[in-house]
Design a protein around this motif. Structure first.
Motif, PDB file in Angstrom:
ATOM      1  N   PRO A 295       2.805   4.647  -2.293  1.00  0.00           N
ATOM      2  CA  PRO A 295       1.600   4.295  -3.056  1.00  0.00           C
ATOM      3  C   PRO A 295       1.874   3.978  -4.520  1.00  0.00           C
ATOM      4  O   PRO A 295       2.983   4.138  -5.032  1.00  0.00           O
ATOM      5  CB  PRO A 295       0.734   5.549  -2.921  1.00  0.00           C
ATOM      6  CG  PRO A 295       1.703   6.654  -2.698  1.00  0.00           C
ATOM      7  CD  PRO A 295       2.868   6.076  -1.961  1.00  0.00           C
ATOM      8  N   GLU A 296       0.828   3.530  -5.177  1.00  0.00           N
ATOM      9  CA  GLU A 296       0.820   3.364  -6.630  1.00  0.00           C
ATOM     10  C   GLU A 296       1.129   4.709  -7.279  1.00  0.00           C
ATOM     11  O   GLU A 296       0.725   5.764  -6.787  1.00  0.00           O
ATOM     12  CB  GLU A 296      -0.563   2.867  -7.059  1.00  0.00           C
ATOM     13  CG  GLU A 296      -0.767   2.699  -8.550  1.00  0.00           C
ATOM     14  CD  GLU A 296      -2.218   2.422  -8.899  1.00  0.00           C
ATOM     15  OE1 GLU A 296      -2.448   1.680  -9.862  1.00  0.00           O
ATOM     16  OE2 GLU A 296      -3.114   2.958  -8.213  1.00  0.00           O
ATOM     17  N   GLY A 327       5.843   2.479  -5.901  1.00  0.00           N
ATOM     18  CA  GLY A 327       4.935   2.269  -7.019  1.00  0.00           C
ATOM     19  C   GLY A 327       5.428   2.987  -8.249  1.00  0.00           C
ATOM     20  O   GLY A 327       5.533   4.216  -8.250  1.00  0.00           O
ATOM     21  N   GLY A 328       5.739   2.244  -9.298  1.00  0.00           N
ATOM     22  CA  GLY A 328       6.298   2.859 -10.496  1.00  0.00           C
ATOM     23  C   GLY A 328       5.586   2.425 -11.763  1.00  0.00           C
ATOM     24  O   GLY A 328       4.830   1.459 -11.775  1.00  0.00           O
ATOM     25  N   VAL A 329       5.813   3.167 -12.818  1.00  0.00           N
ATOM     26  CA  VAL A 329       5.392   2.783 -14.167  1.00  0.00           C
ATOM     27  C   VAL A 329       6.659   2.420 -14.926  1.00  0.00           C
ATOM     28  O   VAL A 329       7.549   3.255 -15.095  1.00  0.00           O
ATOM     29  CB  VAL A 329       4.628   3.915 -14.872  1.00  0.00           C
ATOM     30  CG1 VAL A 329       4.354   3.547 -16.321  1.00  0.00           C
ATOM     31  CG2 VAL A 329       3.327   4.206 -14.134  1.00  0.00           C
ATOM     32  N   GLU A 339       3.879  -1.251 -11.694  1.00  0.00           N
ATOM     33  CA  GLU A 339       4.783  -2.124 -10.942  1.00  0.00           C
ATOM     34  C   GLU A 339       5.068  -1.593  -9.540  1.00  0.00           C
ATOM     35  O   GLU A 339       5.200  -0.380  -9.328  1.00  0.00           O
ATOM     36  CB  GLU A 339       6.096  -2.271 -11.717  1.00  0.00           C
ATOM     37  CG  GLU A 339       7.049  -3.308 -11.187  1.00  0.00           C
ATOM     38  CD  GLU A 339       8.148  -3.611 -12.192  1.00  0.00           C
ATOM     39  OE1 GLU A 339       7.995  -4.559 -12.994  1.00  0.00           O
ATOM     40  OE2 GLU A 339       9.156  -2.881 -12.198  1.00  0.00           O
ATOM     41  N   GLN A 340       5.160  -2.514  -8.598  1.00  0.00           N
ATOM     42  CA  GLN A 340       5.697  -2.220  -7.270  1.00  0.00           C
ATOM     43  C   GLN A 340       7.149  -2.704  -7.239  1.00  0.00           C
ATOM     44  O   GLN A 340       7.434  -3.841  -7.646  1.00  0.00           O
ATOM     45  CB  GLN A 340       4.885  -2.908  -6.184  1.00  0.00           C
ATOM     46  CG  GLN A 340       3.519  -2.287  -5.964  1.00  0.00           C
ATOM     47  CD  GLN A 340       3.591  -0.909  -5.345  1.00  0.00           C
ATOM     48  OE1 GLN A 340       4.248  -0.710  -4.339  1.00  0.00           O
ATOM     49  NE2 GLN A 340       2.888   0.042  -5.947  1.00  0.00           N
ATOM     50  N   ILE A 341       8.028  -1.857  -6.764  1.00  0.00           N
ATOM     51  CA  ILE A 341       9.465  -2.161  -6.765  1.00  0.00           C
ATOM     52  C   ILE A 341       9.963  -2.187  -5.326  1.00  0.00           C
ATOM     53  O   ILE A 341       9.768  -1.220  -4.581  1.00  0.00           O
ATOM     54  CB  ILE A 341      10.247  -1.099  -7.561  1.00  0.00           C
ATOM     55  CG1 ILE A 341       9.658  -0.927  -8.958  1.00  0.00           C
ATOM     56  CG2 ILE A 341      11.727  -1.464  -7.630  1.00  0.00           C
ATOM     57  CD1 ILE A 341      10.130   0.333  -9.669  1.00  0.00           C
ATOM     58  N   LEU A 342      10.557  -3.296  -4.934  1.00  0.00           N
ATOM     59  CA  LEU A 342      11.161  -3.390  -3.603  1.00  0.00           C
ATOM     60  C   LEU A 342      12.560  -2.782  -3.671  1.00  0.00           C
ATOM     61  O   LEU A 342      13.453  -3.299  -4.349  1.00  0.00           O
ATOM     62  CB  LEU A 342      11.226  -4.847  -3.148  1.00  0.00           C
ATOM     63  CG  LEU A 342      11.928  -5.115  -1.812  1.00  0.00           C
ATOM     64  CD1 LEU A 342      11.336  -4.281  -0.687  1.00  0.00           C
ATOM     65  CD2 LEU A 342      11.880  -6.595  -1.466  1.00  0.00           C
ATOM     66  N   TRP A 343      12.741  -1.675  -2.945  1.00  0.00           N
ATOM     67  CA  TRP A 343      13.983  -0.912  -3.017  1.00  0.00           C
ATOM     68  C   TRP A 343      14.730  -1.037  -1.694  1.00  0.00           C
ATOM     69  O   TRP A 343      14.281  -0.553  -0.660  1.00  0.00           O
ATOM     70  CB  TRP A 343      13.682   0.548  -3.320  1.00  0.00           C
ATOM     71  CG  TRP A 343      14.825   1.257  -3.993  1.00  0.00           C
ATOM     72  CD1 TRP A 343      15.979   1.675  -3.412  1.00  0.00           C
ATOM     73  CD2 TRP A 343      14.925   1.594  -5.378  1.00  0.00           C
ATOM     74  NE1 TRP A 343      16.802   2.251  -4.344  1.00  0.00           N
ATOM     75  CE2 TRP A 343      16.173   2.225  -5.567  1.00  0.00           C
ATOM     76  CE3 TRP A 343      14.080   1.429  -6.466  1.00  0.00           C
ATOM     77  CZ2 TRP A 343      16.594   2.691  -6.810  1.00  0.00           C
ATOM     78  CZ3 TRP A 343      14.500   1.894  -7.705  1.00  0.00           C
ATOM     79  CH2 TRP A 343      15.744   2.514  -7.867  1.00  0.00           C
ATOM     80  N   LEU A 404       1.207  -7.685  -2.018  1.00  0.00           N
ATOM     81  CA  LEU A 404       0.858  -6.480  -2.777  1.00  0.00           C
ATOM     82  C   LEU A 404      -0.437  -6.704  -3.559  1.00  0.00           C
ATOM     83  O   LEU A 404      -0.568  -7.677  -4.307  1.00  0.00           O
ATOM     84  CB  LEU A 404       1.971  -6.109  -3.761  1.00  0.00           C
ATOM     85  CG  LEU A 404       3.250  -5.441  -3.220  1.00  0.00           C
ATOM     86  CD1 LEU A 404       2.919  -4.225  -2.367  1.00  0.00           C
ATOM     87  CD2 LEU A 404       4.108  -6.410  -2.441  1.00  0.00           C
ATOM     88  N   VAL A 405      -1.392  -5.813  -3.346  1.00  0.00           N
ATOM     89  CA  VAL A 405      -2.662  -5.803  -4.078  1.00  0.00           C
ATOM     90  C   VAL A 405      -2.856  -4.367  -4.537  1.00  0.00           C
ATOM     91  O   VAL A 405      -3.236  -3.506  -3.753  1.00  0.00           O
ATOM     92  CB  VAL A 405      -3.825  -6.261  -3.181  1.00  0.00           C
ATOM     93  CG1 VAL A 405      -5.127  -6.246  -3.968  1.00  0.00           C
ATOM     94  CG2 VAL A 405      -3.563  -7.637  -2.591  1.00  0.00           C
ATOM     95  N   THR A 406      -2.601  -4.093  -5.802  1.00  0.00           N
ATOM     96  CA  THR A 406      -2.528  -2.714  -6.263  1.00  0.00           C
ATOM     97  C   THR A 406      -3.898  -2.145  -6.620  1.00  0.00           C
ATOM     98  O   THR A 406      -4.532  -2.578  -7.575  1.00  0.00           O
ATOM     99  CB  THR A 406      -1.589  -2.612  -7.490  1.00  0.00           C
ATOM    100  OG1 THR A 406      -0.318  -3.170  -7.158  1.00  0.00           O
ATOM    101  CG2 THR A 406      -1.410  -1.162  -7.909  1.00  0.00           C
ATOM    102  N   CYS A 407      -4.356  -1.211  -5.812  1.00  0.00           N
ATOM    103  CA  CYS A 407      -5.521  -0.366  -6.085  1.00  0.00           C
ATOM    104  C   CYS A 407      -6.743  -1.149  -6.548  1.00  0.00           C
ATOM    105  O   CYS A 407      -7.416  -1.796  -5.748  1.00  0.00           O
ATOM    106  CB  CYS A 407      -5.126   0.706  -7.098  1.00  0.00           C
ATOM    107  SG  CYS A 407      -6.288   2.102  -7.189  1.00  0.00           S
ATOM    108  N   TYR A 408      -7.063  -1.107  -7.836  1.00  0.00           N
ATOM    109  CA  TYR A 408      -8.248  -1.734  -8.426  1.00  0.00           C
ATOM    110  C   TYR A 408      -8.344  -3.217  -8.092  1.00  0.00           C
ATOM    111  O   TYR A 408      -9.436  -3.785  -8.020  1.00  0.00           O
ATOM    112  CB  TYR A 408      -8.176  -1.518  -9.943  1.00  0.00           C
ATOM    113  CG  TYR A 408      -9.331  -2.032 -10.757  1.00  0.00           C
ATOM    114  CD1 TYR A 408     -10.623  -1.540 -10.584  1.00  0.00           C
ATOM    115  CD2 TYR A 408      -9.113  -2.978 -11.756  1.00  0.00           C
ATOM    116  CE1 TYR A 408     -11.666  -1.997 -11.374  1.00  0.00           C
ATOM    117  CE2 TYR A 408     -10.150  -3.434 -12.557  1.00  0.00           C
ATOM    118  CZ  TYR A 408     -11.427  -2.946 -12.357  1.00  0.00           C
ATOM    119  OH  TYR A 408     -12.457  -3.396 -13.146  1.00  0.00           O
TER     120      TYR A 408
END
Length: 553
Positions: A295-296, A327-329, A339-343, A404-408
């Protein structure tokens, strides 16, 4: 006794004066429309999630139609504001869960202004033939305005978002949230018009105005038939194969604004739950996923700047052995990004997506200098503004393209659509609702994701830090979900789809058409009112002109 006007030379005719109604009765009669407007707003709120009483939206708009029809624009403005308060006050109470009632009441007071303006417009167009159509279009025009201003808009409370369990849901695939919402509002106003004409017919001995009756009936029948016909657009069929997705909900140490006080704990919880999932896969208890979605805010410690955070994520990715969206800051170039990070389990971070629609007063602070001058404490909650991303986020994870569509962002039509048009075969809505505790916000947002699934015919996954996480099929049905404030994971094979619905292809066109219809109806109503005033003025002048006689020849 009262004197009536008579012809010259005729004796005065005296009529008995009706007994005046008690003063209290007049006050009650004036209060009835106000009470009805407020209560119908509350009724509309009750139709929204987590309740499944979607059909209550119809009587809510029927009552609103009764309160507004035939009134002046000023009366419509006031009654519309009361309707907005009745609806939005309980709907948005979650905005004050942790920060107090001030922001909640301020938000509602501003958002209700849009509803008030719509009420004034509906009062004006209610005198036109086919008024339910013009009135419903005006409501959607008001939603379009709310979704764009102020501060880039706040579309929470769109009528479409309350219809995830309703019969009108397939219309989302036709024209998105504007068409779905228009159908519901039109049907509600149409129901009132049918009842009004029926009462009028009884008073006139069964005589009905045919044109008005036909329009009223069509206002109800057409949306229902349209929804039935639109079911053919809803499909769960895999077009590009399938993918087995895993959602990880690690939970948080505490709810509310303090959830982020132990950022390392949140990261550790998600890594631990991923490793627990890997153990289940190894034991054969669950299928091996092709991709994992966090998640975010699952890592508010920047893994690009903190080697220990990167090590924790890498260990979890290595354990599960497939790509993980984290999900990172992240701070980059002096700017902060959600930010979303593909790991990748072997290569580490290989791609990123920066949230594009950041939340005012949550992720950035409008009018910061002004608010700081009034009260320095108001600026302490958002010490540094988040910057906006510029491009849609579509991660290639295994053989799937994940949007990716983050939360809000899920509340905004454009953010979801551009992700799909950029190639997403399924959608992920990583979210963090821990701030809002166990409020209805989580369920309202989950309903939005269900609408988006049907709108674009895509599987939608909703990984949330503290719940409710869910997997939603392209027909809007939830197949798996977690509880709230528990550590859990979901694994399921889902269809990958690439075809576009009419809503995806048309974009903002349906909304634009409805806004133009609203403007046209409003213009017609204003022109008719102006013409009526001119005609009355000309009649008054004619009555005042002295009699002119021809001179004798």
């Amino acid at each position: 006794m009262t004197v009536t006007a008579t012809s010259v030379g005729e004796p005065e005719q005296l009529e008995p004066l009706a007994a005046p109604a008690p003063r209290g009765a007049h006050r009650v009669r004036r209060l009835v429309p106000a009470a009805a407007a407020s209560l119908s707003g509350v009724l509309l709120y009750v139709s929204f999630p987590p309740r499944t009483l979607w059909w209550l939206a119809l009587p809510a708009f029927a009552v609103l139609g009764w309160t507004l029809r035939g009134r002046s624009w000023k009366g419509g403005l006031g009654l519309g504001y009361l309707f907005g308060l009745g609806f939005l006050l309980p709907l948005l109470v979650w905005t004050g869960v942790e920060v107090g009632s001030g922001p909640w009441l301020a938000l509602v007071a501003v958002e209700a202004i849009f509803v008030a303006l719509v009420g004034a417009g509906i009062a004006l167009v209610s005198r036109l033939p086919g008024w339910p159509v013009w009135a419903a279009a005006l409501w959607i025009a008001g939603e379009a305005a709310r979704a764009r201003a102020p501060f880039d808009g706040f579309p929470w409370g769109k009528i479409a978002f309350g219809q995830a369990d309703g019969v009108f849901l397939p219309l989302a695939a036709v024209g998105g949230t504007p068409v779905l919402g228009f159908a519901v509002v039109l049907c509600g106003f149409g129901l009132y018009e049918i009842m009004r004409l029926a009462v009028e017919g009884r008073r006139t001995g069964g005589v009905l105005r045919r044109g008005a009756a036909v329009v009223a009936a069509l206002s109800v029948v057409v949306p229902v038939l349209g929804a039935v016909a639109a079911r053919s657009l809803v499909s769960d069929k895999a077009e590009n194969g399938t993918a087995t997705v895993a959602l990880v909900q690690g939970n948080v140490p505490r709810s509310g604004l303090a959830f982020n006080a132990q950022r390392r704990a949140v990261l550790d919880y998600h890594a631990r739950e991923t490793e627990r999932l890997a153990a289940k896969v190894k034991a054969g208890k669950v299928p091996r996923p092709d991709l994992v979605l966090w998640p975010e805010n699952s890592s508010d410690i920047d893994p690009f700047a903190n080697a220990d955070a990167a090590t924790v994520i890498q260990r979890a990715a290595k354990a599960i052995g497939v790509p993980v969206s984290v999900g990172g800051v992240v701070e980059r170039g002096g700017k902060l990004y959600n930010e979303q990070i593909l790991w990748d389990p072997n290569k580490g971070p290989v791609d990123t997506y920066d949230k594009r629609q950041v939340q005012p007063f949550g992720e950035y602070l409008p009018l910061r200098s002004l608010l700081g001058a009034i009260n320095a404490n108001w600026t302490s909650m958002v010490r540094q503004d988040f910057s906006r991303g510029q491009k849609p986020g579509v991660f290639t994870m295994a053989d799937a393209k994940v949007g990716l569509v983050t939360c809000y962002e899920a509340a905004f039509d454009w953010t979801v659509r551009t992700t799909v048009t950029d190639g997403a075969q399924l959608i992920s809505v990583p979210s963090n609702n821990a701030t809002f505790d166990r409020s209805e916000m989580t369920y309202q947002q989950l309903a939005m994701s269900r609408i988006r699934a049907v709108e674009h015919s895509r599987t939608v996954t909703v990984p949330v830090t503290s719940g409710v996480s869910a997997i939603i099929m392209p027909d809007g049905k939830i197949t798996q979900r977690t509880g709230m404030f528990v550590a859990d994971s979901l694994v399921q094979k889902v269809p990958l789809r690439s075809s576009e619905t009419p809503a995806t292809r048309l974009g903002t066109l349906p909304e634009t058409v409805l806004v133009l219809v609203a403007i046209g109806g409003l213009g017609w109503a204003l022109a008719s009112a102006a013409r009526g005033r001119r005609d009355r003025g000309a009649g008054d002048v004619a009555l005042e002109e002295p009699e002119v006689t021809e001179p004798a020849r």
